[in-house]
Design an enzyme around this catalytic site. Structure first.
Site, short mmCIF file in Angstrom:
data_model
loop_
_atom_site.label_atom_id
_atom_site.label_comp_id
_atom_site.label_asym_id
_atom_site.label_seq_id
_atom_site.Cartn_x
_atom_site.Cartn_y
_atom_site.Cartn_z
N GLU A 125 0.82 -1.21 0.00
CA GLU A 125 0.00 0.00 0.00
C GLU A 125 0.86 1.26 0.00
O GLU A 125 0.49 2.26 -0.64
CB GLU A 125 -0.95 -0.01 1.20
N HIS A 135 -10.05 0.87 1.30
CA HIS A 135 -10.32 0.08 2.50
C HIS A 135 -11.81 -0.23 2.66
O HIS A 135 -12.16 -1.12 3.45
CB HIS A 135 -9.78 0.80 3.74
#
Length: 210
Positions: A132, A165
């Protein structure tokens, strides 16, 4: 252009790691194999991203300055403290003003998976944070800021980070994205926000297990 090659290979690696386990699950229909595959592919993704970032290097204006290992480690640790405080404040704001649930659905799902498949910790604590940071901080913040204002790039990458997310706590994840962008900007090294992200995930899991 090096920036295109660097961004492209990192993005492709990330997409493969994200999609392959789910595609594999459609064939196997096994949760055990799904999380084993996710952990293995995620771990491989770490090494691929570090390797590809070296093989197809691009030093954006953040990377162009050099920092000592001590500075990187210190900023990574201080970033963890800042990220934890920001998470607490924004979660309270979401609960009281946006009427969001106090418990993160994303975190709850992860903890349930870890309870059944402990090896998934490898993915949650190490693999996911590393990948990420390469995508949302290196590509969508650092590399993108070559073309647009750094603040705009930081906001864009943080919003994408929040959406990715898919938790509902968009404000919290977006603010965490900004903290990680700040750590990267100050450290001039992607390893600093990686350290922050790993320590933050480790702290969240440890507090949930307590």
């Amino acid at each position: 252009m090096n920036i295109r090659k660097n961004s492209f290979v990192l993005l492709v690696t990330y997409l493969v790691v994200m999609l392959f386990p789910n595609l594999f699950f459609t064939v196997s229909k096994s949760n055990l194999l799904l999380f084993i595959t996710t952990s293995i592919v995620g771990t491989a993704g770490i090494f691929c991203m570090f390797y590809l970032n070296q093989k197809f290097p691009f030093a954006n204006h953040i990377d162009s300055k050099k920092s000592s290992l001590t500075s990187v480690l210190l900023l990574g640790i201080l970033g963890t403290i800042l990220a934890f405080l920001v998470q607490k404040v924004t979660m309270l704001a979401e609960i009281y003003f946006l009427h969001q649930p106090a418990v993160s659905e994303n975190t709850s799902q992860i903890m349930t998976i870890i309870a059944h498949y402990p090896y998934y910790l490898i993915y949650v604590i190490v693999a996911a944070p590393v990948m990420e940071e390469f995508i949302f901080r290196k590509v969508f913040f650092g590399n993108l800021s070559t073309f647009i204002n750094p603040m705009g790039a930081a906001l864009f990458s943080s919003i994408l980070f929040s959406i990715a997310h898919a938790d509902g706590h968009y404000l919290t994840y977006a603010c965490l994205g900004l903290v990680l962008s700040f750590v990267y900007y100050k450290a001039h090294n992607i390893k600093a926000p990686i350290i922050t992200h790993i320590l933050m995930n480790l702290l969240v899991v440890a507090l949930q297990l307590k």
